[in-house]
Design a protein around this motif. Structure first.
Motif, PDB file in Angstrom:
ATOM      1  N   LEU A 242       0.830  -1.384   0.215  1.00  0.00           N
ATOM      2  CA  LEU A 242       0.093  -0.127  -0.081  1.00  0.00           C
ATOM      3  C   LEU A 242       0.913   1.188   0.098  1.00  0.00           C
ATOM      4  O   LEU A 242       0.605   2.294  -0.537  1.00  0.00           O
ATOM      5  CB  LEU A 242      -1.111   0.101   1.383  1.00  0.00           C
ATOM      6  N   ALA A 245       2.247   1.560  -3.487  1.00  0.00           N
ATOM      7  CA  ALA A 245       1.197   2.341  -4.231  1.00  0.00           C
ATOM      8  C   ALA A 245       0.844   3.820  -4.130  1.00  0.00           C
ATOM      9  O   ALA A 245       0.701   4.611  -5.337  1.00  0.00           O
ATOM     10  CB  ALA A 245      -0.485   1.614  -3.969  1.00  0.00           C
ATOM     11  N   HIS A 250       3.781   0.965  -8.780  1.00  0.00           N
ATOM     12  CA  HIS A 250       2.565   0.184  -8.871  1.00  0.00           C
ATOM     13  C   HIS A 250       3.126  -1.430  -9.289  1.00  0.00           C
ATOM     14  O   HIS A 250       2.410  -2.220  -8.721  1.00  0.00           O
ATOM     15  CB  HIS A 250       1.775   0.592 -10.328  1.00  0.00           C
ATOM     16  N   ILE A 273      -8.691  -5.271  -0.505  1.00  0.00           N
ATOM     17  CA  ILE A 273      -7.207  -5.435  -0.983  1.00  0.00           C
ATOM     18  C   ILE A 273      -7.225  -6.128  -2.461  1.00  0.00           C
ATOM     19  O   ILE A 273      -6.545  -5.603  -3.540  1.00  0.00           O
ATOM     20  CB  ILE A 273      -6.235  -6.323  -0.104  1.00  0.00           C
ATOM     21  N   GLU A 275      -9.741  -5.432  -4.682  1.00  0.00           N
ATOM     22  CA  GLU A 275     -10.241  -4.416  -5.159  1.00  0.00           C
ATOM     23  C   GLU A 275      -9.056  -3.454  -5.809  1.00  0.00           C
ATOM     24  O   GLU A 275      -8.936  -2.867  -6.896  1.00  0.00           O
ATOM     25  CB  GLU A 275     -11.282  -3.474  -4.755  1.00  0.00           C
ATOM     26  N   ARG A 276      -8.203  -3.115  -4.627  1.00  0.00           N
ATOM     27  CA  ARG A 276      -6.991  -2.274  -4.995  1.00  0.00           C
ATOM     28  C   ARG A 276      -6.122  -2.795  -5.800  1.00  0.00           C
ATOM     29  O   ARG A 276      -5.436  -2.358  -6.606  1.00  0.00           O
ATOM     30  CB  ARG A 276      -6.310  -1.986  -3.548  1.00  0.00           C
ATOM     31  N   GLU A 279      -7.409  -2.355  -9.424  1.00  0.00           N
ATOM     32  CA  GLU A 279      -7.139  -1.019  -9.930  1.00  0.00           C
ATOM     33  C   GLU A 279      -5.668  -0.674 -10.161  1.00  0.00           C
ATOM     34  O   GLU A 279      -5.686  -0.222 -11.237  1.00  0.00           O
ATOM     35  CB  GLU A 279      -7.732  -0.445  -8.586  1.00  0.00           C
TER      36      GLU A 279
END
Length: 289
Positions: A242, A245, A250, A273, A275-276, A279
């Motif tokens: 995270l 990110a 990425h 997590i 979903e993140r 993305e």
């Protein structure tokens, strides 16, 4: 003739990794001192250790050779809390400097855990058996004495009675529903903390400070250490992902978050997590401008 061999100095993280590689050889005071190298890259941790040794020598020379443990403890408390003036940083508790041993040595102010690390090292060097205690919400020190254990609050220098310890524990017990028939004996909370656990708690203090400040660069440096220190603590890998990110890294974020999901099974944050991660995969590598 061949030139001299060139040896590249290890990075701060490599040095830390070597220090914490094995529990048996893990030096609490050296690992704790090395944490500050993220903030002070040129810091010589051996000089910090030498400064602590100098204090221990000064104290040792004052103590009569035949002094019994309780006398040694009195000498130590007088030296550490009164003469040197070590105390809790009441006015600026959340200053990251409170977690750096080199700064605590120079300002004489810190948080319970850094004060405890210094106190334990001095205690050990004068022949006392002292260990850290990961008490809920407040790190403590316990010393094994012939007449029983003494528990000290490194923030104030006070020896704590069983009643005072019970009182300190009350909010935690209330919050966790550990009262009445679910009551837990005090002794369970007074077990000695292994060196690895103490270093982890120091790093997690810094982690909370940097996360609250949204200082992602400093948070990432702390997360790198936590992943090295606790390779099986997958939540630390998640939190490193995270942080990556937030910094726009990425690929590294995807790698850490994917590994977290692979390792933890049905974690409560699995969906969030996931979903993140989706993305970040859609975003791909950051564009160069």
């Amino acid at each position: 003739m061949a030139g001299p061999l060139q040896f590249e100095a290890p990075s701060a993280l490599e040095y830390f990794a070597a220090l914490v590689a094995e529990d048996r050889s893990l030096s609490l005071v050296e690992a704790a001192a090395s944490i500050a190298q993220d903030e002070f890259p040129r810091l010589d941790t051996q000089a910090v250790l030498a400064e602590i040794d100098t204090l221990a020598d000064k104290l040792r020379r004052r103590i009569p050779a035949d002094a019994v443990p309780v006398q040694r403890l009195r000498w130590l408390n007088r030296f550490f809390f009164q003469e040197l003036g070590f105390a809790g940083n009441v006015n600026n508790y959340y200053d990251p400097a409170n977690s750096y041993l080199n700064r605590v040595l120079s300002t004489r102010r810190g948080i319970p855990i850094t004060l405890a690390v210094l106190y334990i090292e001095l205690a050990t060097q004068i022949g006392l058996t002292a260990r850290g205690v990961s008490f809920p919400g407040h790190f403590l020190i316990k010393l094994k004495m012939p007449q029983g254990e003494v528990v000290i609050d490194p923030f104030t220098g006070q020896s704590l009675s069983r009643e005072e310890l019970d009182e300190l524990l009350l909010p935690y017990k209330r919050h966790r529903g550990l009262q009445g028939e679910f009551d837990v004996p005090l002794g369970l909370f007074l077990q000695a903390a292994p060196a690895r656990e103490v270093v982890a708690r120091m790093l997690r203090n810094l982690k909370e400070i940097h996360r609250s400040a949204e200082d992602w660069g400093r948070l990432l440096a702390v997360q790198q250490r936590l992943v090295v220190l606790l390779p099986q603590a997958w939540e630390e890998r998640r939190d490193r992902g995270l942080a990556y990110a937030e910094l726009g890294r990425h690929d590294e974020a995807v790698r850490d978050l994917a590994e977290y999901l692979e390792r933890v099974g049905e974690a409560p944050d699995r969906r969030a997590i996931g979903e993140r991660l989706d993305e970040l995969r859609r975003l791909g590598p950051p564009r160069l401008h």
